[in-house]
Design an enzyme around this catalytic site. Structure first.
Site, PDB file in Angstrom:
ATOM      1  N   ASN A  40      16.879  24.159 -29.773  1.00 25.17           N
ATOM      2  CA  ASN A  40      17.215  25.029 -28.634  1.00 25.17           C
ATOM      3  C   ASN A  40      18.687  24.923 -28.207  1.00 25.17           C
ATOM      4  O   ASN A  40      19.052  25.297 -27.103  1.00 25.17           O
ATOM      5  CB  ASN A  40      16.240  24.808 -27.468  1.00 25.17           C
ATOM      6  CG  ASN A  40      16.281  23.406 -26.919  1.00 25.17           C
ATOM      7  OD1 ASN A  40      17.096  22.585 -27.334  1.00 25.17           O
ATOM      8  ND2 ASN A  40      15.413  23.115 -25.963  1.00 25.17           N
ATOM      9  N   LYS A  56      24.107  21.000 -28.928  1.00 22.58           N
ATOM     10  CA  LYS A  56      23.453  20.115 -29.884  1.00 22.58           C
ATOM     11  C   LYS A  56      23.896  20.468 -31.314  1.00 22.58           C
ATOM     12  O   LYS A  56      24.523  21.518 -31.527  1.00 22.58           O
ATOM     13  CB  LYS A  56      21.929  20.260 -29.714  1.00 22.58           C
ATOM     14  CG  LYS A  56      21.424  19.868 -28.313  1.00 22.58           C
ATOM     15  CD  LYS A  56      19.922  20.084 -28.213  1.00 22.58           C
ATOM     16  CE  LYS A  56      19.408  19.867 -26.810  1.00 22.58           C
ATOM     17  NZ  LYS A  56      17.947  20.095 -26.705  1.00 22.58           N
ATOM     18  N   HIS A  96      21.912  21.323 -24.227  1.00 22.80           N
ATOM     19  CA  HIS A  96      21.322  20.449 -23.206  1.00 22.80           C
ATOM     20  C   HIS A  96      22.080  20.615 -21.889  1.00 22.80           C
ATOM     21  O   HIS A  96      23.301  20.770 -21.895  1.00 22.80           O
ATOM     22  CB  HIS A  96      21.429  18.980 -23.631  1.00 22.80           C
ATOM     23  CG  HIS A  96      21.249  18.029 -22.482  1.00 22.80           C
ATOM     24  ND1 HIS A  96      20.001  17.643 -22.035  1.00 22.80           N
ATOM     25  CD2 HIS A  96      22.147  17.447 -21.655  1.00 22.80           C
ATOM     26  CE1 HIS A  96      20.158  16.842 -20.975  1.00 22.80           C
ATOM     27  NE2 HIS A  96      21.448  16.712 -20.731  1.00 22.80           N
ATOM     28  N   GLU A 147      24.279  10.922 -16.938  1.00 23.69           N
ATOM     29  CA  GLU A 147      24.656  11.442 -18.260  1.00 23.69           C
ATOM     30  C   GLU A 147      26.185  11.540 -18.401  1.00 23.69           C
ATOM     31  O   GLU A 147      26.725  11.255 -19.467  1.00 23.69           O
ATOM     32  CB  GLU A 147      23.984  12.797 -18.495  1.00 23.69           C
ATOM     33  CG  GLU A 147      22.475  12.637 -18.684  1.00 23.69           C
ATOM     34  CD  GLU A 147      21.680  13.930 -18.708  1.00 23.69           C
ATOM     35  OE1 GLU A 147      20.447  13.853 -18.874  1.00 23.69           O
ATOM     36  OE2 GLU A 147      22.269  15.020 -18.552  1.00 23.69           O
ATOM     37  N   TYR A 177      18.050  10.377 -24.059  1.00 18.23           N
ATOM     38  CA  TYR A 177      16.725  10.969 -23.815  1.00 18.23           C
ATOM     39  C   TYR A 177      15.695   9.910 -23.386  1.00 18.23           C
ATOM     40  O   TYR A 177      14.501  10.125 -23.586  1.00 18.23           O
ATOM     41  CB  TYR A 177      16.240  11.707 -25.065  1.00 18.23           C
ATOM     42  CG  TYR A 177      16.799  13.116 -25.198  1.00 18.23           C
ATOM     43  CD1 TYR A 177      16.690  14.037 -24.154  1.00 18.23           C
ATOM     44  CD2 TYR A 177      17.398  13.552 -26.383  1.00 18.23           C
ATOM     45  CE1 TYR A 177      17.183  15.337 -24.275  1.00 18.23           C
ATOM     46  CE2 TYR A 177      17.893  14.851 -26.505  1.00 18.23           C
ATOM     47  CZ  TYR A 177      17.784  15.735 -25.445  1.00 18.23           C
ATOM     48  OH  TYR A 177      18.250  17.018 -25.563  1.00 18.23           O
TER      49      TYR A 177
HETATM   50  P1  GTP Z   1      17.389  19.286 -22.456  1.00 16.87           P
HETATM   51  O1  GTP Z   1      18.419  20.085 -21.701  1.00 16.87           O
HETATM   52  O2  GTP Z   1      17.706  19.143 -23.922  1.00 16.87           O
HETATM   53  O3  GTP Z   1      17.107  17.951 -21.788  1.00 16.87           O
HETATM   54  O4  GTP Z   1      16.081  20.176 -22.414  1.00 16.87           O
HETATM   55  P2  GTP Z   1      15.127  20.444 -21.175  1.00 16.87           P
HETATM   56  O5  GTP Z   1      15.601  19.655 -19.983  1.00 16.87           O
HETATM   57  O6  GTP Z   1      15.007  21.906 -21.043  1.00 16.87           O
HETATM   58  O7  GTP Z   1      13.754  19.845 -21.696  1.00 16.87           O
HETATM   59  P3  GTP Z   1      13.271  18.315 -21.722  1.00 16.87           P
HETATM   60  O8  GTP Z   1      14.279  17.411 -21.097  1.00 16.87           O
HETATM   61  O9  GTP Z   1      11.888  18.281 -21.235  1.00 16.87           O
HETATM   62  O10 GTP Z   1      13.227  18.044 -23.291  1.00 16.87           O
HETATM   63  C1  GTP Z   1      14.373  17.611 -23.996  1.00 16.87           C
HETATM   64  C2  GTP Z   1      14.382  18.260 -25.353  1.00 16.87           C
HETATM   65  O11 GTP Z   1      13.268  17.832 -26.090  1.00 16.87           O
HETATM   66  C3  GTP Z   1      14.256  19.791 -25.327  1.00 16.87           C
HETATM   67  O12 GTP Z   1      15.491  20.446 -25.151  1.00 16.87           O
HETATM   68  C4  GTP Z   1      13.685  20.070 -26.699  1.00 16.87           C
HETATM   69  O13 GTP Z   1      14.706  20.124 -27.679  1.00 16.87           O
HETATM   70  C5  GTP Z   1      12.819  18.863 -26.947  1.00 16.87           C
HETATM   71  N1  GTP Z   1      11.429  19.171 -26.612  1.00 16.87           N
HETATM   72  C6  GTP Z   1      10.884  19.336 -25.397  1.00 16.87           C
HETATM   73  N2  GTP Z   1       9.580  19.625 -25.484  1.00 16.87           N
HETATM   74  C7  GTP Z   1       9.303  19.645 -26.820  1.00 16.87           C
HETATM   75  C8  GTP Z   1       8.134  19.888 -27.568  1.00 16.87           C
HETATM   76  O14 GTP Z   1       7.057  20.148 -27.034  1.00 16.87           O
HETATM   77  N3  GTP Z   1       8.249  19.802 -28.936  1.00 16.87           N
HETATM   78  C9  GTP Z   1       9.432  19.515 -29.555  1.00 16.87           C
HETATM   79  N4  GTP Z   1       9.484  19.467 -30.897  1.00 16.87           N
HETATM   80  N5  GTP Z   1      10.550  19.295 -28.878  1.00 16.87           N
HETATM   81  C10 GTP Z   1      10.501  19.359 -27.534  1.00 16.87           C
HETATM   82 MG    MG Z   2      16.045  17.635 -20.051  1.00 17.69          MG
END
Ligand code: GTP
Ligand code: MG
Length: 151
Positions: A112, A9, A115, A126, A49
């Site tokens: 973080n 990212k 992805h 994707e 997303y």
């Molecule tokens: P990705 O690999 O980026 O898809 O992350 P993930 O699969 O571990 O988590 P998820 O798909 O649930 O969420 C996608 C992204 O949204 C995360 O990587 C975070 O950057 C963001 N995100 C998830 N939960 C939160 C939250 O509670 N607060 C905020 N600010 N961002 C969040």
């Molecule tokens: Mg995810």
């Protein structure tokens, strides 16, 4: 062979973590089959997303993903989807184990750095969203016989 979509990212790119992250996938024994650097539009980030569109952080997340260069990749290998997520670590870096990418290199959930696709269906979707079929390269790596043995 199984493939997954991995993206560094904008925070990971700006923090000069590209080589560190690629190196972890490469040293594991996974194979890089597509790579490019792009600045996604907000609309594109929303598509990527789309599963999270009801979440309160969706708008900020899509603004962030489209705020700068993203390094988009496809990695190939046995179990790469699930194990790629292990290399990445838990979504919230505060909960990621040390030794994982997020555990070692990130601090907060909104930044973080990486992805990874969360399953076979999302991996397929994707990869299709981010890459044209001709951008994916099939090749044999000389290390494969050492990574997988003769079978
Ligand atoms: P990705 O690999 O980026 O898809 O992350 P993930 O699969 O571990 O988590 P998820 O798909 O649930 O969420 C996608 C992204 O949204 C995360 O990587 C975070 O950057 C963001 N995100 C998830 N939960 C939160 C939250 O509670 N607060 C905020 N600010 N961002 C969040
Ligand atoms: Mg995810």
């Amino acid at each position: 062979m199984e493939r997954t979509f991995i993206a560094i990212k904008p925070d990971g790119v700006q923090r000069a973590l590209i080589s560190e992250i690629i190196s972890r996938f490469e040293r594991k024994g996974f194979k890089l089959v597509a790579i490019k650097i792009v600045i996604p539009s907000k609309g594109f980030a929303e598509k990527h997303y789309h599963d999270l569109k009801e979440r309160p952080f969706f708008n900020g997340l899509c603004d962030f993903l489209s705020s700068g260069p993203v390094l988009a990749m496809v990695w190939e290998g046995e179990g790469v989807i699930k194990y790629g997520r292990k290399l990445i670590g838990a979504t919230d870096p505060q909960k990621s184990e040390p030794g994982t990418i997020r555990g070692d290199l990130a601090v907060v959930v909104g930044r973080n750095i990486i992805h990874g696709s969360d399953g076979p269906e999302t991996a397929k979707d994707e990869i299709n969203l981010w890459f044209k079929p001709e951008e994916l390269v099939s090749y044999t790596s000389n290390t494969e016989k050492w990574v997988y043995g003769d079978n």
